[in-house]
Structure formats: C-alpha cells, structure tokens
Design an enzyme around this catalytic site. Structure first.
Site, PDB file in Angstrom:
ATOM      1  N   GLU A   1      15.517   0.528  66.004  1.00  0.00           N
ATOM      2  CA  GLU A   1      15.997   1.637  66.882  1.00  0.00           C
ATOM      3  C   GLU A   1      16.416   3.179  65.545  1.00  0.00           C
ATOM      4  O   GLU A   1      16.028   3.947  66.068  1.00  0.00           O
ATOM      5  CB  GLU A   1      17.215   0.599  67.299  1.00  0.00           C
ATOM      6  CG  GLU A   1      17.581  -0.185  68.480  1.00  0.00           C
ATOM      7  CD  GLU A   1      19.058  -0.664  68.142  1.00  0.00           C
ATOM      8  OE1 GLU A   1      19.532  -0.837  68.899  1.00  0.00           O
ATOM      9  OE2 GLU A   1      19.443  -1.785  67.279  1.00  0.00           O
TER      10      GLU A   1
ATOM     11  N   GLU B   1      17.539  -9.046  69.077  1.00  0.00           N
ATOM     12  CA  GLU B   1      18.887  -9.107  69.015  1.00  0.00           C
ATOM     13  C   GLU B   1      19.204 -10.709  70.341  1.00  0.00           C
ATOM     14  O   GLU B   1      20.347 -11.287  70.290  1.00  0.00           O
ATOM     15  CB  GLU B   1      19.565  -8.166  69.815  1.00  0.00           C
ATOM     16  CG  GLU B   1      19.952  -7.283  68.262  1.00  0.00           C
ATOM     17  CD  GLU B   1      18.187  -6.639  68.026  1.00  0.00           C
ATOM     18  OE1 GLU B   1      18.423  -5.549  66.762  1.00  0.00           O
ATOM     19  OE2 GLU B   1      17.265  -6.477  68.931  1.00  0.00           O
TER      20      GLU B   1
END
Length: 686
Positions: free
Chosen positions: A129, A150
């Site tokens: 990210e 995740e």
C-alpha cells in the site's frame, strides 16, 4: 497513539542523489538494522511521518525535485507490525492505527514533487500500500513478491489498498489480489506478474538495483521514458465483477469469515467514493475486524507458521550426521519430486533407482520437464536447472546406494514390498546410513522390525507436490535413535520445510484427520443425502476445496486404501463406504468433465442419489440438514484430536494445528483446527 516497548521499530535513512538533468532526488530508505522484516508499528509510522514531513518542506522550498522510497533487501516493507496489532484491545485503538497509516501515507501521495517506489524486496500488506501512494513504481527482478494477505488474517488492506488498487489496475484484477489470492494459500505476485497487471511500471535487474532505479527515475523526469498505464474496466463493470466475486465467495466459504466479504464491500464502495470517504471506510472496517475472534485466531495461526521453520530443530537432542549423497528408491512421480528437491536444496548428488531402465528414464524425464517448466516461468536460470539435473543419476542397481548417507524409499504402498526394500538396502549400505520411508499410512515400526539396525529407520512423510508443500511429518518409531532424528530434522530444515515430529501411529496427523473428515462425509452420502447439502455443510469450515474436490485430488483409490487401513487399525469410527467402493471398483469419475466444479452423474449414483443421477442436476441444499451434518463433522474431528493428544501422537495441540495448516491447507483465518473446534464448542477448552 503510544508505542509499546515490544514493537520492532523501523527507522528511515535519508540521502540525496543528483539527477541527470539538474536537481536532487531525495531517497528515504526503510530499515531496522537487523535481519528481521521491516514493519510499521506506532513508532515506525511516526519515524516515517517525520521523514515525509521534512521531505515535503524541502520540496516546497525547491531543495529537492523528486522523492524515492525504498527498503533494505530482501525487503521493501512487510507491512504493519502484527505483534502490536495483536495487543490492540479495543475498536478505537484499532481505528487509531488505521488513521495513523492513512495520514502518514497521505503525505507521500500529496508530495509536491514526483514520487517513486523502488521496490527492493518483498512488499506485503502495508508495504504494498505504501508503494501504491507513489506516482511511479519499479521493482527488482530478484525475490520481491508482492501481496495483500490481510484477508487471510481476518482483516482487510486498511492503509489505502481497497480504494487505490482498483483505480490503478481495474476492479477484476484488484479483487484477485485483495480477495482471491489470500484465500489461495496466500498466493503472491512475482515481479513480471506485477508489471503485466500494471501494479509496477518497470522491472529492473537485481544487480545494483538502487542505482538503476534512480537512473530509471531520472529518465522519467527528463522525459526520456514514459511509464505505461493499464486501461481499466469502466465503472459499469464493477457491479458485474463484484456480484460474481460474492457468488464465488459464498460457494467457497458460505460466510465462514467476515473479512473477505468486508473487503468486497469496500471495493464496491470505492467505485463512487472520494478518497477521504474510501479511507474512512477502511478505518472503520479495520476497527471492526481487529477485535474479532477471527483475527485473534488468524494471528495465532500466522505466528505458528511463521515460527515453524525455526522450531523444526527443537526436538533434536544431538548433532546431526552429515549427508553428502542421498538415494531415492523408486522413480515414480513422488520419487522424482524427492530427487529433484534434494538435489536442488541440499546441492548434493542423488541416486534414483528403480527395477528397470524404462522406469528410471521416465523418472529422469519427469525431473527434466519440471525444471524446464521452472526455467520458462522464470523461477530458475538455465544454468541452475542444468546443475540440478546433473546431480541426479538414475540406476537399476541397488549397490549404487552404497555411498549414500540417507536413502528415502518411495515405492508402492505395500508393506511386504517396503519391508523387502529395507532388507535389500541393509545388505549394501553402511551401518550408519539412515533409511527413511515416505509412507503415508503404513506402520514404520512394522516396516523395520526385521532389520538388524531398526534404530536408523525414520519416516519422512512429504506432501504432494513436494516442491511447494511446506510440511514434512517426521515419524519416529520406538527404535529410532537420536542421531537419526536429528539428521532427519536437519535435512528437512535444509530443504526449507517445516518438520513436525510425530509418533508412529496410523495416519500420523494429517491423513488421520482428513480421513476422519471424509469418512463422515461418505457415511452421510451413503445414506442418500444430496451431495449439494453435504457440500453446503462443509462450506462454513472455509476449507480450500469441497470434500468431493478433495476426493478427486487425492484419488478415490488412495482414499479408500488409507480409509481401509485406518478402519483396520483404529476401529469402526473410520466407517467404510459403499459408495466409495463402487467408485473405485468401477473407476467412476468424481467431477463432471463438461461442467467445471460440477459433480458427475456416476458419483451421484454411487452414493445413492438416484434422482440426481437421472437428471444430472443436484437437489437444492437443505440448510437445516446441512447444519446437523456440520455439527457431526465437528464432533468427529474433535474426538479424533482428543484421541491424538491423549495418545501423545505429537507434543501438543500446536503441532496438530501446524500440520493441518501446512499439510492440509487449513485456512489461517480459522486459526488452526483446535482453536476452531473450541470456538464452535466441539472441543473442550484446554
């Protein structure tokens, strides 16, 4: 947000480099001055924030003309500090962590000069990210996997991934990276895949990567190079893609875990939301999910797996013997895989023997094909593949094993054949040579009780495919001595696999539990319960495949053989199946060749589904009956786990959990089989 003393702190080193066409590029390097992966907890985020604030001030003052962020090989950034996240006790604290990440990364996105991510190694989770917040991204062609794992941990990409990624590469590709890949044993992207998908703008050689990356950035800034941008689907396509993704998720999980569904909600909302709203939604989702049982369970399983390789040698009580040459008895598929992995990872000579030259040639050819495939996919260089092939020698002479320190037999699963192989080997090898078996069900004690030196016999139960499956059940008999065990564990660790020491007992761990699971499934199917109801019953367990897909993968004949062995040795709770017997004896297909994922008419007929077999269409699942079947499966598995612990098959429940995660694909988000069975009330709390 306060830091905790236990967190592993990442710092930022700043340096300036001249650009080819005037000006300076400021480079920020993430490091922790250790061999541990770089992660971001509260203090690490604060360090990064301070560095980005200083860079912003310099950019506004005209001191720098571009900014690059990189890591220290083999890492770019491994994401958020999971140790810290595991200590989060409330929703507000979780949201605070999410906001801190967004606010910090936003400084990079809003930098008044062009920004570059030099992806120097693995970019996982928050590291991925962070790179997404840059204007441009280049990656090393070395070992630099990218992933957003995740969802497999019971949370979502909470530092911008759910809003940014679909805008960069399209909703279909973003859904694959954020939802599909984590549920496929955390599949990661290689550099070439990331470039093809449009995640990175270029792939550069690993040699002198930082300098080459700065040169690439200079070419972009001077107008000599133009970064390519991928065309993405129009917004109208989002609904279609996400509807199909939800349907697939329901079929796979049946609501077993909240995180993947929440990720799809965020992707859905990202279509029409502005960046602040998208990031706020990620904050809220992360706040909700971090405090769930699923995240706590996932973290337990993640830490268990993460420490597995390091724990492999723990049971060793003495120094291992050196292994300079190994032997493989047999040249079939499993044998050739074993020969290849030993030659590659141990970098030793391997002798592979079978009873005739045709079988030996076929085994060597299989290795050659595997290596050629890996070269084609960029996993191996041509030179490395040739070196591996050169280390494997085929033979039909058992005397050629004379100089081996370790021999693994991988012949037919018949006790008399394996006993004969060991007897032959004992006549030609040194007294200290370790004799291992890759059996998946037979008693190793019985296999070796006729030998003069049964203390040098051990089980090394690898899983198929050998190159990719990380677990090895290391099976010791009452006679196995300390040197044999230590050497076996050392070999397993050198193969970069995780070894779990198991007592010699029927089915060991993985097959014992998988076949108890399948035995319950077959027993219900034999009663004529629609197969759709049975599949619906197993779905909330979140397993990587349905029971019948598992049967197809294992092979009905193998499943029946192991089931019969466990029925004989462990008793009637391993119920023999009339339907399975018919499938094997008549060689009936399990899946419908004309309908991907569908079950065949002969399979339905074998299990008593007369209506379904006539029409070819399965009955609608009965949800009430499915719930009863699920409870029956859970109770059966809990019973078997309790028996294994009472029999001291392994050192403890953690070993059972590890075996099921690494050997059976038990999902991380379920947190190991024993915590799962405790949560549903089938297994008593320890």
């Amino acid at each position: 947000m306060s830091a905790v003393s236990e967190q592993h702190v990442t710092t930022v080193e700043a340096a300036d480099f001249p650009l080819p066409a005037d000006g300076l590029l400021a480079q920020l390097t993430l490091t922790n001055n250790s061999k541990r992966p770089t992660t971001l907890g509260p203090q690490g985020l604060e360090n990064l924030r301070s560095a980005l604030e200083r860079a912003t001030q310099r950019a506004q003052a005209g001191e720098i003309h571009a900014l690059a962020i990189t890591g220290t090989e083999p890492w770019f950034l491994a994401g958020a500090d999971l140790d810290f996240m595991g200590k989060v006790t409330g929703r507000e604290q979780a949201e605070e962590l999410a906001r801190a990440g967004h606010e910090t990364f936003q400084l990079l996105a809003d930098m008044p000069v062009p920004t570059f991510a030099f992806i120097s190694g693995a970019a996982l989770g928050g590291g991925f990210e962070l790179a997404l917040h840059c204007d441009y991204r280049v990656i090393t062609d070395g070992k630099a996997p990218l992933a957003l794992p995740e969802v497999s941990l019971g949370i979502i990409p909470g530092w911008g991934g759910c809003w940014l990624l679909p805008r960069l590469i399209g909703i279909a590709a973003a859904t694959e990276v954020i939802v599909t890949n984590p549920l496929r044993n955390n599949r990661q992207l290689r550099a070439a895949q990331a470039e093809e998908m449009g995640i990175v703008d270029g792939v550069l050689p690993a040699a002198d990567f930082p300098r080459q990356a700065r040169g690439w950035a200079g070419e972009v800034l001077s107008g000599q190079r133009e970064a390519k941008r991928r065309d993405v689907e129009p917004l109208e396509k989002w609904e279609e893609v996400l509807t199909a993704a939800r349907r697939s998720l329901d079929k796979r999980l049946g609501g077993a875990a909240p995180a993947p569904y929440r990720a799809l909600d965020l992707l859905q909302a990202a279509r029409d939301s502005a960046r602040p709203d998208g990031f706020a939604a990620e904050n809220a989702a992360l706040g909700d999910l971090i405090v769930t049982d699923e995240f706590r369970a996932s973290l337990y399983a993640f830490n268990l797996v993460n420490q597995a390789g390091k724990r492999t040698l723990d049971p060793a009580k003495t120094e291992p013997a050196p292994v300079m040459q190994a032997g493989i008895v047999g040249a079939g598929l499993m044998a050739s895989q074993l020969a290849r992995v030993l030659a590659e990872k141990l970098q030793i000579d391997v002798v592979m023997r079978d009873i005739d030259s045709e079988r030996v040639a076929a085994g060597l050819s299989q290795i050659e094909k595997e290596l050629a495939s890996d070269v084609k996919r960029g996993r191996l260089s041509t030179q490395a593949a040739q070196a591996i092939q050169n280390r494997v020698r085929g033979t039909t002479e058992i005397a050629d094993f004379a100089n081996c320190q370790l021999i693994i037999e991988a012949v037919t699963e018949k006790m008399d054949i394996k006993r004969a192989v060991f007897r032959e080997l004992e006549e030609v090898v040194d007294q200290a040579t370790i004799l291992a078996t890759n059996t998946s069900a037979l008693s190793i004690t019985e296999m070796s009780d006729h030998l003069e030196n049964p203390e040098r016999v051990i089980g090394l139960h690898f899983f198929n495919p050998v190159a990719r499956m990380p677990l090895v059940e290391v099976v010791q008999t009452p006679h196995t001595n300390a040197v044999t065990l230590a050497t076996a564990l050392s070999v397993v660790q050198s193969l970069r696999k995780s070894g779990v020491v198991v007592t010699d007992a029927p089915g060991f761990v993985v097959n014992r539990l998988l076949l108890r699971f399948l035995a319950e499934i077959f027993a219900v199917a034999d009663q004529g319960v629609p197969l759709e109801t049975i599949e619906a019953a197993a779905r909330p367990m979140g397993l990587p495949m349905s029971p019948f897909a598992l049967l197809d993968l294992v092979g009905p004949a193998v499943a029946e053989y192991v089931l019969e062995s466990l029925h004989k040795n462990l008793g009637p709770r391993y119920k023999l199946s009339r339907g399975l017997r018919r499938i094997v004896s008549e060689e009936l297909p399990v899946v419908d060749a004309d309908q991907p994922g569908g079950l065949s008419k002969p399979l339905r007929a074998a299990f008593g589904g007369e209506t379904a077999s006539a029409t070819g269409v399965g009955a609608k699942a009965d949800n009430g009956e499915a719930a009863e079947i699920l409870s029956q499966i859970q109770v059966a598995l809990a019973d078997e786990v309790s028996r294994m612990l009472n029999e001291e098959i392994v050192a403890g429940a953690e070993e059972i959990d590890l075996c099921m995660v690494l050997g059976a694909g038990w999902p991380l988000f379920l947190g190991g089989i024993t915590p799962y069975l405790r949560r549903v009330g089938a297994l008593a709390a320890s």
